[in-house]
Write a protein that holds these residues in place. Structure first.
Motif, PDB file in Angstrom:
ATOM      1  N   ILE A   6     -72.142 -20.376 -83.824  1.00 32.72           N
ATOM      2  CA  ILE A   6     -72.561 -21.719 -83.412  1.00 32.72           C
ATOM      3  C   ILE A   6     -73.676 -22.095 -84.383  1.00 32.72           C
ATOM      4  O   ILE A   6     -74.802 -21.594 -84.276  1.00 32.72           O
ATOM      5  CB  ILE A   6     -73.065 -21.740 -81.952  1.00 32.72           C
ATOM      6  N   ILE A   7     -73.322 -22.922 -85.349  1.00 31.09           N
ATOM      7  CA  ILE A   7     -74.283 -23.224 -86.422  1.00 31.09           C
ATOM      8  C   ILE A   7     -75.019 -24.530 -86.103  1.00 31.09           C
ATOM      9  O   ILE A   7     -74.398 -25.577 -85.904  1.00 31.09           O
ATOM     10  CB  ILE A   7     -73.558 -23.394 -87.782  1.00 31.09           C
ATOM     11  N   VAL A   8     -76.347 -24.427 -86.066  1.00 28.62           N
ATOM     12  CA  VAL A   8     -77.194 -25.613 -85.876  1.00 28.62           C
ATOM     13  C   VAL A   8     -78.232 -25.589 -86.991  1.00 28.62           C
ATOM     14  O   VAL A   8     -79.005 -24.631 -87.092  1.00 28.62           O
ATOM     15  CB  VAL A   8     -77.913 -25.574 -84.501  1.00 28.62           C
ATOM     16  N   GLY A   9     -78.234 -26.624 -87.816  1.00 29.20           N
ATOM     17  CA  GLY A   9     -79.204 -26.692 -88.915  1.00 29.20           C
ATOM     18  C   GLY A   9     -79.154 -25.449 -89.792  1.00 29.20           C
ATOM     19  O   GLY A   9     -80.202 -24.920 -90.163  1.00 29.20           O
ATOM     20  N   GLY A  10     -77.971 -24.946 -90.073  1.00 31.56           N
ATOM     21  CA  GLY A  10     -77.815 -23.809 -90.980  1.00 31.56           C
ATOM     22  C   GLY A  10     -78.060 -22.459 -90.328  1.00 31.56           C
ATOM     23  O   GLY A  10     -77.906 -21.425 -90.962  1.00 31.56           O
TER      24      GLY A  10
END
Ligand SMILES: Nc1ncnc2c1ncn2[C@@H]1O[C@H](COP(=O)(O)OP(=O)(O)OP(=O)(O)O)[C@@H](O)[C@H]1O
Length: 333
Positions: A71-75
């Motif tokens: 789950i990628i958030v802001g890298g």
């Protein structure tokens, strides 16, 4: 994502979630757009809350539960065991089903997070309280009693206070798990109005049972069924012209609240697999195209009966929770 002018904010890749032996989410890959409201819809037990719990890793708090994938958030991959989970949770405010104000004053509820993050200056804290109570649409109702206990507020006001408390730590994302299901209609409307305003500044993901609410609020829709991603897309397309038959059935099924069924069987008190066997027997006695309503109260029946019925080639038209313990499943032979 179809609309290239929109930026994605959360990228979910091959997400799987398990509770001990139960595979609750299967290979989910989907993008959540930035500064939009994305509604997670689907029948009871399809994995909506689990999906949300993976975002802020609340799933870690359940014994025997685990999630895999990304789950990628802001890298940053929030499922990566080495990341700072406190920081992840700060970036994702959570508005739960029932308001959970802290046992302290209205003022202290809003300043709780900022104080933990080191803000001590009284003027600054006053400003934070006013700013976020205004954004949550509660300021005018409480500005003269900021020092009174949060518990004295109505449930609807408490939910807006929880929204203010969550916003005060300046998250980028607001996760809402059935945020209006415990509220009266007017309080629910208040929360919906605030969410519609908040999407200008925040990415909002809302889990809802209520298809009407999803239609009022959502820009994007993710439809889950038995732990799988069925369909995802702009709300206007998914609601008006679903690509998947199961989405059409879920949306239609929800509107078939007063649908005339041809037979009904009450299986409360039965465990699985007997629920499925009795339902199968009841369906056997009907002719093709007829509708059977099955009422169950055994938690896994909510997923096992529909799964078995579909495997047998029948159509599950709706799965609805009708009260705290009971679900109604409508099957077309
Ligand atoms: N703590 C748990 N232990 C074991 N199984 C669980 C647990 N929590 C959820 N499950 C199971 O995982 C599946 C997904 O549950 P989840 O609560 O995510 O569904 P949901 O779509 O949010 O349901 P609802 O709309 O009823 O809240 C269900 O089959 C449920 O029974």
């Amino acid at each position: 994502m179809e609309n290239l002018s929109l930026k994605n904010h959360i990228s979910i890749q091959d997400l799987n979630a398990f509770y001990s032996g139960h595979h609750a989410l299967r290979d989910i890959t989907v993008e959540i757009p930035q500064k939009q409201i994305t509604a997670i819809i689907g029948p009871s037990g399809c994995g909506k809350s689990t999906f949300l719990k993976c975002f802020n890793r609340l799933i870690d708090l359940t014994d025997g539960a685990r999630a895999s994938g990304k789950i990628i958030v802001g890298g940053i991959d929030v499922l990566d065991g080495s990341i700072d989970i406190t920081d992840v949770r700060r970036r994702m405010g959570l508005l739960p089903q029932k308001p959970n104000p802290l046992p302290m004053s209205i003022y202290d509820n809003v300043t709780y997070g900022p104080r933990i993050h080191g803000i001590k200056d009284k003027k600054r804290l006053d400003g934070i309280v006013e700013k976020y109570l205004k954004i949550a649409g509660l300021w005018d109702e409480v500005k003269d009693r900021l020092k009174s206990p949060a518990s004295k507020l109505s449930i609807g006001q408490q939910q807006r206070l929880c929204l203010a408390r969550g916003l005060a730590v300046e998250p980028e994302i607001i996760l809402c798990d059935e945020p209006t299901s415990a509220l009266d209609p007017l309080s629910a409307q208040h929360i919906e109005q605030q969410l519609l305003k908040l999407k200008n500044d925040y990415t909002i993901v809302i889990v809802t049972h209520n298809i009407h609410q999803a239609m009022r609020l959502a820009d994007y829709v993710v439809h889950l069924y038995l732990g799988e991603l069925v369909e995802y897309g702009p709300a206007s397309e998914v609601f008006k012209n679903p690509k998947e038959e199961r989405t059409r059935a879920y949306i239609n099924g929800t509107f078939l609240a007063d649908l005339k069924t041809d037979a009904e069987i009450n299986l409360k008190g039965n465990v699985c697999p007997y629920n499925f066997m009795y339902a199968k027997q009841a369906l056997h006695d009907l002719s093709n195209g007829k509708l059977l309503k099955v009422v169950v109260d055994y938690p896994t029946a909510v997923t096992e009966v529909p799964r078995g019925m579909e495997a047998d080639g029948h159509k599950v038209l709706s799965v609805k929770q009708i009260n705290k313990t009971d679900w109604e499943i409508v099957i077309q032979k």
